[in-house]
Design an enzyme around this catalytic site. Structure first.
Site, PDB file in Angstrom:
ATOM      1  N   THR A  10       0.912  -1.217  -0.032  1.00  0.00           N
ATOM      2  CA  THR A  10       0.152   0.109  -0.013  1.00  0.00           C
ATOM      3  C   THR A  10       1.054   1.203  -0.117  1.00  0.00           C
ATOM      4  O   THR A  10       1.885   1.141   0.400  1.00  0.00           O
ATOM      5  CB  THR A  10      -1.035   0.007   1.203  1.00  0.00           C
ATOM      6  OG1 THR A  10      -0.141   0.121   2.498  1.00  0.00           O
ATOM      7  CG2 THR A  10      -1.718  -1.158   1.265  1.00  0.00           C
ATOM      8  N   GLU A  11       0.241   2.473  -0.638  1.00  0.00           N
ATOM      9  CA  GLU A  11       0.804   3.568  -0.358  1.00  0.00           C
ATOM     10  C   GLU A  11       0.324   4.193   1.038  1.00  0.00           C
ATOM     11  O   GLU A  11      -0.964   4.286   1.199  1.00  0.00           O
ATOM     12  CB  GLU A  11       0.417   4.726  -1.365  1.00  0.00           C
ATOM     13  CG  GLU A  11       1.071   5.953  -1.151  1.00  0.00           C
ATOM     14  CD  GLU A  11       0.362   6.912  -2.338  1.00  0.00           C
ATOM     15  OE1 GLU A  11       0.959   7.854  -2.537  1.00  0.00           O
ATOM     16  OE2 GLU A  11      -0.554   6.713  -2.961  1.00  0.00           O
ATOM     17  N   ASN A  42       5.360  -5.226   4.452  1.00  0.00           N
ATOM     18  CA  ASN A  42       6.073  -5.142   5.965  1.00  0.00           C
ATOM     19  C   ASN A  42       6.561  -6.249   6.265  1.00  0.00           C
ATOM     20  O   ASN A  42       7.676  -6.290   7.230  1.00  0.00           O
ATOM     21  CB  ASN A  42       5.048  -4.390   6.785  1.00  0.00           C
ATOM     22  CG  ASN A  42       4.418  -3.142   6.314  1.00  0.00           C
ATOM     23  OD1 ASN A  42       5.297  -2.509   5.721  1.00  0.00           O
ATOM     24  ND2 ASN A  42       3.589  -2.778   7.056  1.00  0.00           N
ATOM     25  N   GLY A 218       1.762  -8.110  26.808  1.00  0.00           N
ATOM     26  CA  GLY A 218       2.779  -8.891  26.305  1.00  0.00           C
ATOM     27  C   GLY A 218       2.371 -10.006  25.258  1.00  0.00           C
ATOM     28  O   GLY A 218       1.286  -9.456  24.481  1.00  0.00           O
ATOM     29  N   ASP A 239       4.171   5.429  18.153  1.00  0.00           N
ATOM     30  CA  ASP A 239       3.194   5.103  16.877  1.00  0.00           C
ATOM     31  C   ASP A 239       3.294   3.494  16.808  1.00  0.00           C
ATOM     32  O   ASP A 239       4.218   2.789  16.651  1.00  0.00           O
ATOM     33  CB  ASP A 239       3.985   5.502  15.504  1.00  0.00           C
ATOM     34  CG  ASP A 239       3.062   5.523  14.323  1.00  0.00           C
ATOM     35  OD1 ASP A 239       2.132   4.459  14.401  1.00  0.00           O
ATOM     36  OD2 ASP A 239       3.538   5.980  13.326  1.00  0.00           O
ATOM     37  N   ASP A 245       3.218  -6.380  12.475  1.00  0.00           N
ATOM     38  CA  ASP A 245       4.055  -6.973  11.373  1.00  0.00           C
ATOM     39  C   ASP A 245       5.476  -7.237  11.736  1.00  0.00           C
ATOM     40  O   ASP A 245       6.244  -8.283  11.570  1.00  0.00           O
ATOM     41  CB  ASP A 245       4.215  -5.884  10.193  1.00  0.00           C
ATOM     42  CG  ASP A 245       2.557  -5.685   9.659  1.00  0.00           C
ATOM     43  OD1 ASP A 245       1.924  -6.608   9.884  1.00  0.00           O
ATOM     44  OD2 ASP A 245       2.403  -4.647   9.210  1.00  0.00           O
ATOM     45  N   ARG A 278       8.985   4.731  17.152  1.00  0.00           N
ATOM     46  CA  ARG A 278       9.386   5.671  16.359  1.00  0.00           C
ATOM     47  C   ARG A 278       8.000   6.077  15.144  1.00  0.00           C
ATOM     48  O   ARG A 278       7.234   5.283  15.041  1.00  0.00           O
ATOM     49  CB  ARG A 278      10.286   4.818  14.955  1.00  0.00           C
ATOM     50  CG  ARG A 278      11.736   4.585  15.652  1.00  0.00           C
ATOM     51  CD  ARG A 278      12.442   3.802  14.914  1.00  0.00           C
ATOM     52  NE  ARG A 278      13.826   3.271  15.528  1.00  0.00           N
ATOM     53  CZ  ARG A 278      14.720   2.409  15.116  1.00  0.00           C
ATOM     54  NH1 ARG A 278      14.247   1.680  13.792  1.00  0.00           N
ATOM     55  NH2 ARG A 278      15.936   2.113  15.640  1.00  0.00           N
ATOM     56  N   GLY A 280       6.085   6.556  11.473  1.00  0.00           N
ATOM     57  CA  GLY A 280       6.071   5.863  10.202  1.00  0.00           C
ATOM     58  C   GLY A 280       5.734   4.327  10.022  1.00  0.00           C
ATOM     59  O   GLY A 280       5.515   3.732  11.354  1.00  0.00           O
TER      60      GLY A 280
END
Length: 304
Positions: A10-11, A42, A218, A239, A245, A278, A280
């Site tokens: 995906t974009e 991913n 967990g 984030d 993934d 992080r 993104g």
């Protein structure tokens, strides 16, 4: 052993917002970013950075996203088979990320839905006994089912991350060796609220192993008569997009290195902790060097 990932690209359009919006509410974003993502891409990327031999087969549209993807994959250690879907755009995800790191994702699936069972079988023609197939929930049921049954018949190992849940997985559970999912997905697939009850239901329905992430609580693993669990790894959450993934593929790589379930859960939790610290998607994933250090610090994760 080769890991064959059949999934989507995906974009990703990411909006940084103060909090997730309420129904009917419009929020002003603090920032807008663009990235390349998709669960198939991913998971293939992370697995390859973990040192596995990875082949990714994914549908892309007739647009600049596929060209961007080819450029970004040039320095990555995976083999990509991009299936061009004529007269179609590459799928897109709109991701809202709040200041506390929670996210809300809406994705299109036109390209993913256009990948046919014949496309899937063609992508998996060279699969061998002992190879692994990893699929997610973005492709259609007929295509996913055809891929799973093809690999099962060839005595490959089938790993499924059923996200997003779009259809009933019950008919496929007897063909699934490892089911990797989060606590919400476990509830949806089983109808059971408690994680252990959900796992028991899924095992009884045919799944060989169940791996479940529980967020801050967990992660746990179940196989007939066996159980393991680990706490979440401490980190500052920025984030959460892509964390699942990262966890899934790192767990697979750790198990491929002969790690016990408990050790694989721990390594995967530490990798996911890097991602959530992080901003993104692609840009947030651990590097090859960071993942190598995680494996080096785990004495039970020895390459085959």
């Amino acid at each position: 052993m080769r890991l064959h990932v059949l999934g989507n690209v995906t974009e990703d359009i990411l909006f940084r917002v103060p909090r997730l919006p309420l129904p009917g509410e419009t929020l002003i974003a603090n920032r807008r970013d663009r990235d390349i993502g998709g669960k198939g891409l991913n998971q293939a990327l992370i697995a390859a950075r973990c040192g596995l031999t990875v082949s990714l087969s994914c549908p892309v549209g007739e647009d600049t996203v596929s060209a961007d993807l080819i450029r970004q994959l040039a320095d990555e250690p995976l083999q990509a088979n991009l299936v061009l879907i004529p007269e179609c755009s590459t799928d897109q995800s709109i991701i809202s990320v709040s200041e506390d790191g929670e996210n809300h994702i809406v994705s299109s699936t036109q390209a993913a839905d256009s990948l046919t069972p014949d496309n899937a079988i063609a992508a998996l023609q060279d699969i061998e006994t002992g190879d692994i197939l990893l699929v997610q929930g973005n492709l259609s049921y007929p295509t996913t089912s055809a891929a799973i049954k093809h690999v099962h018949a060839r005595e490959g190992k089938v790993i499924v991350n059923p996200s997003p849940i779009r259809w009933d997985y019950s008919p496929l559970l007897p063909f699934i060796d490892v089911l990797v999912l989060n606590v919400h997905e476990g509830q949806v697939l089983s109808g059971q609220r408690h994680p252990s009850d959900a796992a028991s239901y899924l095992l009884a329905a045919g799944a060989g192993e169940v791996v479940m992430t529980l967020g801050a609580a967990g992660a746990q693993w179940w196989r007939d008569g066996e159980h393991a669990e680990v706490p979440s790894a401490p980190t500052q959450v920025v984030d959460t997009a892509g964390a699942g993934d990262t966890f899934c593929s790192t767990y697979i790589a750790a198990r491929a290195r002969n790690a016990t379930a408990a050790k694989a859960l721990a390594v995967a939790a530490n990798a996911a902790a890097i991602t959530v610290s992080r901003h993104g998607t692609w840009s947030a994933f651990p590097s090859k060097e960071e993942l190598a250090r995680l494996f080096e610090n785990s004495r039970e994760c020895e390459p085959q």
